[in-house]
Motif scaffolding. Structure first.
Motif, mmCIF file in Angstrom:
data_model
loop_
_atom_site.group_PDB
_atom_site.id
_atom_site.type_symbol
_atom_site.label_atom_id
_atom_site.label_comp_id
_atom_site.label_asym_id
_atom_site.label_seq_id
_atom_site.Cartn_x
_atom_site.Cartn_y
_atom_site.Cartn_z
ATOM 1 N N SER A 197 0.831 -1.209 0.000
ATOM 2 C CA SER A 197 0.000 0.000 0.000
ATOM 3 C C SER A 197 0.865 1.258 0.000
ATOM 4 O O SER A 197 0.477 2.269 -0.600
ATOM 5 C CB SER A 197 -0.941 0.006 1.195
ATOM 6 O OG SER A 197 -0.212 0.056 2.395
ATOM 7 N N ILE A 198 2.017 1.215 0.622
ATOM 8 C CA ILE A 198 2.929 2.369 0.612
ATOM 9 C C ILE A 198 3.446 2.603 -0.808
ATOM 10 O O ILE A 198 3.491 3.741 -1.291
ATOM 11 C CB ILE A 198 4.096 2.153 1.605
ATOM 12 C CG1 ILE A 198 3.567 2.132 3.030
ATOM 13 C CG2 ILE A 198 5.150 3.242 1.426
ATOM 14 C CD1 ILE A 198 4.609 1.747 4.066
ATOM 15 N N VAL A 199 3.801 1.532 -1.486
ATOM 16 C CA VAL A 199 4.283 1.651 -2.873
ATOM 17 C C VAL A 199 3.178 2.204 -3.764
ATOM 18 O O VAL A 199 3.418 3.100 -4.589
ATOM 19 C CB VAL A 199 4.791 0.285 -3.386
ATOM 20 C CG1 VAL A 199 5.081 0.340 -4.884
ATOM 21 C CG2 VAL A 199 6.029 -0.147 -2.618
ATOM 22 N N LEU A 200 1.968 1.692 -3.613
ATOM 23 C CA LEU A 200 0.853 2.191 -4.412
ATOM 24 C C LEU A 200 0.551 3.655 -4.114
ATOM 25 O O LEU A 200 0.193 4.432 -5.019
ATOM 26 C CB LEU A 200 -0.399 1.350 -4.179
ATOM 27 C CG LEU A 200 -0.414 -0.028 -4.838
ATOM 28 C CD1 LEU A 200 -1.718 -0.742 -4.519
ATOM 29 C CD2 LEU A 200 -0.226 0.092 -6.336
ATOM 30 N N ALA A 251 0.872 9.140 -6.057
ATOM 31 C CA ALA A 251 1.312 10.525 -5.874
ATOM 32 C C ALA A 251 2.139 10.998 -7.071
ATOM 33 O O ALA A 251 1.956 12.118 -7.569
ATOM 34 C CB ALA A 251 2.122 10.648 -4.590
ATOM 35 N N VAL A 252 3.020 10.147 -7.551
ATOM 36 C CA VAL A 252 3.858 10.523 -8.701
ATOM 37 C C VAL A 252 2.994 10.685 -9.948
ATOM 38 O O VAL A 252 3.173 11.646 -10.716
ATOM 39 C CB VAL A 252 4.975 9.473 -8.916
ATOM 40 C CG1 VAL A 252 5.676 9.681 -10.245
ATOM 41 C CG2 VAL A 252 5.974 9.537 -7.769
ATOM 42 N N LEU A 253 2.057 9.781 -10.164
ATOM 43 C CA LEU A 253 1.165 9.920 -11.318
ATOM 44 C C LEU A 253 0.292 11.170 -11.208
ATOM 45 O O LEU A 253 0.042 11.851 -12.207
ATOM 46 C CB LEU A 253 0.288 8.678 -11.457
ATOM 47 C CG LEU A 253 1.005 7.410 -11.921
ATOM 48 C CD1 LEU A 253 0.033 6.244 -11.935
ATOM 49 C CD2 LEU A 253 1.618 7.609 -13.286
ATOM 50 N N GLY A 254 -0.164 11.492 -10.020
ATOM 51 C CA GLY A 254 -0.953 12.706 -9.824
ATOM 52 C C GLY A 254 -0.151 13.958 -10.110
ATOM 53 O O GLY A 254 -0.645 14.887 -10.759
ATOM 54 N N LEU A 255 1.090 13.985 -9.645
ATOM 55 C CA LEU A 255 1.948 15.140 -9.927
ATOM 56 C C LEU A 255 2.258 15.247 -11.416
ATOM 57 O O LEU A 255 2.306 16.346 -11.968
ATOM 58 C CB LEU A 255 3.239 15.052 -9.113
ATOM 59 C CG LEU A 255 3.080 15.347 -7.626
ATOM 60 C CD1 LEU A 255 4.393 15.077 -6.884
ATOM 61 C CD2 LEU A 255 2.657 16.788 -7.413
ATOM 62 N N ALA A 256 2.480 14.106 -12.064
ATOM 63 C CA ALA A 256 2.747 14.124 -13.501
ATOM 64 C C ALA A 256 1.535 14.668 -14.264
ATOM 65 O O ALA A 256 1.687 15.449 -15.211
ATOM 66 C CB ALA A 256 3.107 12.727 -13.983
ATOM 67 N N LEU A 257 0.352 14.269 -13.853
ATOM 68 C CA LEU A 257 -0.862 14.778 -14.485
ATOM 69 C C LEU A 257 -1.012 16.280 -14.260
ATOM 70 O O LEU A 257 -1.362 17.027 -15.180
ATOM 71 C CB LEU A 257 -2.086 14.045 -13.938
ATOM 72 C CG LEU A 257 -3.429 14.456 -14.503
ATOM 73 C CD1 LEU A 257 -3.495 14.155 -15.994
ATOM 74 C CD2 LEU A 257 -4.542 13.741 -13.763
#
Length: 60
Positions: free
Chosen positions: A3-6, A11-17
């Motif tokens: 769950s920490i990895v997910l 978070a990284v995908l959200g920032l990229a978006l």
């Protein structure tokens, strides 16, 4: 652990978006400015009178 990895992946995908959306807005504004500059240059070139050549009669 999974769950920490997910969470970090999300978070990284959200920032990229977020960055992609901000960049696309900037590019649209930049493209609009370039289009406006080309339009103004075209209208300015169309309104410039052509100098007359002495001894020549225009055909058009």
């Amino acid at each position: 652990m999974f769950s920490i990895v997910l969470t970090w992946v999300g978070a990284v995908l959200g920032l990229a978006l977020f960055v992609a959306m901000a960049a696309s807005t900037f590019l649209v504004d930049l493209d609009e400015a370039w289009r406006e500059r080309r339009r103004k240059a075209a209208t300015a070139a169309a309104t410039v009178p052509v100098p007359a050549v002495p001894g020549h009669t225009p055909t058009a």
